[in-house]
Design a protein around this motif. Structure first.
Motif, PDB file in Angstrom:
ATOM      1  N   THR A  44      16.922  11.161  15.150  1.00 17.52           N
ATOM      2  CA  THR A  44      17.996  10.188  14.971  1.00 17.52           C
ATOM      3  C   THR A  44      17.982   9.625  13.563  1.00 17.52           C
ATOM      4  OG1 THR A  44      17.626   9.580  17.287  1.00 17.52           O
ATOM      5  CG2 THR A  44      19.051   8.130  15.976  1.00 17.52           C
ATOM      6  N   TRP A  45      16.787   9.472  13.027  1.00 15.99           N
ATOM      7  CA  TRP A  45      16.603   8.884  11.682  1.00 15.99           C
ATOM      8  C   TRP A  45      15.316   9.443  11.103  1.00 15.99           C
ATOM      9  CZ3 TRP A  45      13.110   5.994   8.921  1.00 15.99           C
ATOM     10  CH2 TRP A  45      13.590   5.286   7.818  1.00 15.99           C
ATOM     11  N   LEU A  46      15.318   9.750   9.815  1.00 13.15           N
ATOM     12  CA  LEU A  46      14.137  10.331   9.181  1.00 13.15           C
ATOM     13  C   LEU A  46      13.831   9.587   7.891  1.00 13.15           C
ATOM     14  CD1 LEU A  46      11.972  12.574   8.981  1.00 13.15           C
ATOM     15  CD2 LEU A  46      13.674  13.957   7.754  1.00 13.15           C
ATOM     16  N   GLY A  47      12.563   9.213   7.733  1.00 12.97           N
ATOM     17  CA  GLY A  47      12.111   8.582   6.501  1.00 12.97           C
ATOM     18  C   GLY A  47      11.005   9.397   5.866  1.00 12.97           C
ATOM     19  N   HIS A  48      10.968   9.428   4.547  1.00 10.93           N
ATOM     20  CA  HIS A  48       9.924  10.143   3.820  1.00 10.93           C
ATOM     21  C   HIS A  48       8.969   9.128   3.211  1.00 10.93           C
ATOM     22  CE1 HIS A  48      13.242  13.095   3.922  1.00 10.93           C
ATOM     23  NE2 HIS A  48      12.259  13.947   4.081  1.00 10.93           N
ATOM     24  N   VAL A  49       7.708   9.202   3.618  1.00 15.05           N
ATOM     25  CA  VAL A  49       6.733   8.245   3.108  1.00 15.05           C
ATOM     26  C   VAL A  49       5.322   8.781   3.292  1.00 15.05           C
ATOM     27  CG1 VAL A  49       6.556   6.990   5.317  1.00 15.05           C
ATOM     28  CG2 VAL A  49       5.972   5.832   3.184  1.00 15.05           C
ATOM     29  N   ASP A  50       4.488   8.549   2.308  1.00 17.97           N
ATOM     30  CA  ASP A  50       3.052   8.733   2.427  1.00 17.97           C
ATOM     31  C   ASP A  50       2.510   7.355   2.790  1.00 17.97           C
ATOM     32  OD1 ASP A  50       0.268   8.809   1.920  1.00 17.97           O
ATOM     33  OD2 ASP A  50       0.516  10.429   0.478  1.00 17.97           O
ATOM     34  N   VAL A  51       1.855   7.245   3.948  1.00 24.70           N
ATOM     35  CA  VAL A  51       1.462   5.913   4.431  1.00 24.70           C
ATOM     36  C   VAL A  51       0.415   5.247   3.563  1.00 24.70           C
ATOM     37  CG1 VAL A  51       2.125   6.359   6.832  1.00 24.70           C
ATOM     38  CG2 VAL A  51      -0.221   6.866   6.070  1.00 24.70           C
ATOM     39  N   THR A  52      -0.138   5.964   2.576  1.00 22.10           N
ATOM     40  CA  THR A  52      -1.040   5.305   1.632  1.00 22.10           C
ATOM     41  C   THR A  52      -0.274   4.479   0.607  1.00 22.10           C
ATOM     42  OG1 THR A  52      -1.102   7.175   0.086  1.00 22.10           O
ATOM     43  CG2 THR A  52      -2.710   7.173   1.871  1.00 22.10           C
ATOM     44  N   ASP A  53       1.047   4.677   0.526  1.00 27.44           N
ATOM     45  CA  ASP A  53       1.913   3.903  -0.368  1.00 27.44           C
ATOM     46  C   ASP A  53       2.406   2.684   0.405  1.00 27.44           C
ATOM     47  OD1 ASP A  53       3.903   2.850  -1.992  1.00 27.44           O
ATOM     48  OD2 ASP A  53       4.776   4.790  -2.507  1.00 27.44           O
ATOM     49  N   LEU A  54       1.643   1.597   0.347  1.00 26.76           N
ATOM     50  CA  LEU A  54       1.916   0.452   1.216  1.00 26.76           C
ATOM     51  C   LEU A  54       3.274  -0.202   0.975  1.00 26.76           C
ATOM     52  CD1 LEU A  54      -1.618  -1.209   1.471  1.00 26.76           C
ATOM     53  CD2 LEU A  54      -0.636   0.679   2.779  1.00 26.76           C
ATOM     54  N   PRO A  55       3.719  -0.411  -0.266  1.00 25.76           N
ATOM     55  CA  PRO A  55       5.069  -0.959  -0.454  1.00 25.76           C
ATOM     56  C   PRO A  55       6.153  -0.050   0.127  1.00 25.76           C
ATOM     57  CG  PRO A  55       3.791  -1.202  -2.460  1.00 25.76           C
ATOM     58  CD  PRO A  55       3.006  -0.304  -1.557  1.00 25.76           C
ATOM     59  N   LYS A  56       5.977   1.262  -0.005  1.00 27.82           N
ATOM     60  CA  LYS A  56       6.953   2.206   0.526  1.00 27.82           C
ATOM     61  C   LYS A  56       6.975   2.172   2.051  1.00 27.82           C
ATOM     62  CE  LYS A  56       9.917   5.646   0.152  1.00 27.82           C
ATOM     63  NZ  LYS A  56      11.268   5.471  -0.439  1.00 27.82           N
ATOM     64  N   VAL A  57       5.819   1.982   2.675  1.00 26.52           N
ATOM     65  CA  VAL A  57       5.769   1.869   4.136  1.00 26.52           C
ATOM     66  C   VAL A  57       6.662   0.730   4.595  1.00 26.52           C
ATOM     67  CG1 VAL A  57       4.303   1.250   6.097  1.00 26.52           C
ATOM     68  CG2 VAL A  57       3.494   2.912   4.411  1.00 26.52           C
ATOM     69  N   ARG A  58       6.523  -0.428   3.964  1.00 32.92           N
ATOM     70  CA  ARG A  58       7.355  -1.571   4.358  1.00 32.92           C
ATOM     71  C   ARG A  58       8.829  -1.278   4.122  1.00 32.92           C
ATOM     72  NH1 ARG A  58       6.329  -6.673   5.739  1.00 32.92           N
ATOM     73  NH2 ARG A  58       4.114  -6.526   5.193  1.00 32.92           N
ATOM     74  N   GLU A  59       9.139  -0.630   3.011  1.00 31.27           N
ATOM     75  CA  GLU A  59      10.528  -0.293   2.693  1.00 31.27           C
ATOM     76  C   GLU A  59      11.132   0.624   3.758  1.00 31.27           C
ATOM     77  OE1 GLU A  59      12.542   2.647  -0.553  1.00 31.27           O
ATOM     78  OE2 GLU A  59      11.132   1.153  -1.344  1.00 31.27           O
ATOM     79  N   VAL A  60      10.369   1.620   4.188  1.00 27.57           N
ATOM     80  CA  VAL A  60      10.868   2.579   5.176  1.00 27.57           C
ATOM     81  C   VAL A  60      11.031   1.921   6.545  1.00 27.57           C
ATOM     82  CG1 VAL A  60      10.220   4.653   6.478  1.00 27.57           C
ATOM     83  CG2 VAL A  60      10.055   4.637   3.984  1.00 27.57           C
ATOM     84  N   VAL A  61      10.057   1.115   6.952  1.00 24.10           N
ATOM     85  CA  VAL A  61      10.176   0.418   8.238  1.00 24.10           C
ATOM     86  C   VAL A  61      11.377  -0.517   8.237  1.00 24.10           C
ATOM     87  CG1 VAL A  61       9.074  -1.235   9.784  1.00 24.10           C
ATOM     88  CG2 VAL A  61       7.721   0.615   8.782  1.00 24.10           C
TER      89      VAL A  61
END
Length: 258
Positions: A44-61
């Protein structure tokens, strides 16, 4: 129909859960590190993120909640195993293991909490491992990541219960996923550890150790747990996990009681 958010849907439990949920007409938001690694799933929805990138994790969530509205279940699944004796593992391997399995999970949960509170509740599911409760030579850094996330999640459960947010730790034993064959990392073997208890992991990577668990069954059990009220604190999957966890807890209690 529910809406799920699952990190690491390209393989393993994450992939199997997403496949089953989509087949049952649920909405599934998933994350992957590599583009194209989940093309076989009609997400339904796809996000690209390496979970070691903490700011990006918050952005994707944040983006997933913004685009999908309510998300009922958030699954912290992304992770991998780093095996080998403690001194066989490099500094870089150690840091990446903790950053992925521990900090990545913590940040995913932290990013989801404001949204879950605002919507009046939901469910957090952390894919842990038998390695979160029982420890074996040759997996000390993997245990560090899993024991750490277990402590975080167990404490978090008490923090968020007043907001209608249920929390579950999933502790499977060995399962026939890509864990051993693909994502598993091994430290540089040192001859000093040849023939010692820590050396068993070398056979795991080479496919010489039998892995009993069925990931299809385990994924179904995890999905089923999301409908149980109150949320089960722990979901121990597999006879090997049950036996190892029971023995470890009994031994620990005996040590405490002296």
């Amino acid at each position: 129909m529910k809406t799920w958010f699952i990190t690491g849907v390209s393989s393993g439990f994450g992939h199997e859960m997403a496949r089953r949920l989509l087949a049952d007409k649920n909405r599934v938001a998933g994350t992957v590190r590599r583009e194209g690694s989940a093309d076989d799933l009609d997400l339904t929805w796809l996000g690209h993120v390496d979970v070691t990138d903490l700011p990006k994790v918050r952005e994707v969530v944040d983006a997933a909640f913004a685009e999908l509205g309510r998300i009922d279940v958030v699954v912290m699944n992304a992770g991998y195993g780093l095996f080998g004796a403690a001194e066989e593992v490099s500094d870089e391997q150690m840091q990446h293991q903790i950053a992925t399995n521990l900090l990545g999970s913590i940040q995913t949960a932290r990013a989801a909490l404001p949204h879950l509170r605002a919507q009046g509740g939901g469910r957090l599911i952390q894919i842990s491992s038998v390695a979160g409760l029982a420890a074996f030579p040759g997996a000390s850094l993997y245990h560090a990541s899993k024991w750490g996330v277990e402590g975080f999640i167990e404490a978090l459960a008490g923090e968020v219960a007043p907001f209608g947010i249920g929390v579950t730790l999933v502790e499977p034993g060995g399962a026939r996923t890509s864990f051993a064959g693909g994502s598993l990392k091994i430290g540089q073997p040192l001859p000093a550890y040849d023939g010692t208890p820590a050396s068993f992991v070398r056979g795991l990577q080479q496919g010489l150790v039998e892995i009993p668990g069925d990931p299809v069954e385990y994924a179904a059990r995890v999905i089923e747990s999301a409908g149980v009220e109150p949320a089960p604190m722990r979901l121990v999957l597999g006879a090997d996990s049950q036996q190892a966890v029971t023995a470890a807890l009994r031994n620990r209690l005996a040590q405490v009681e002296g």
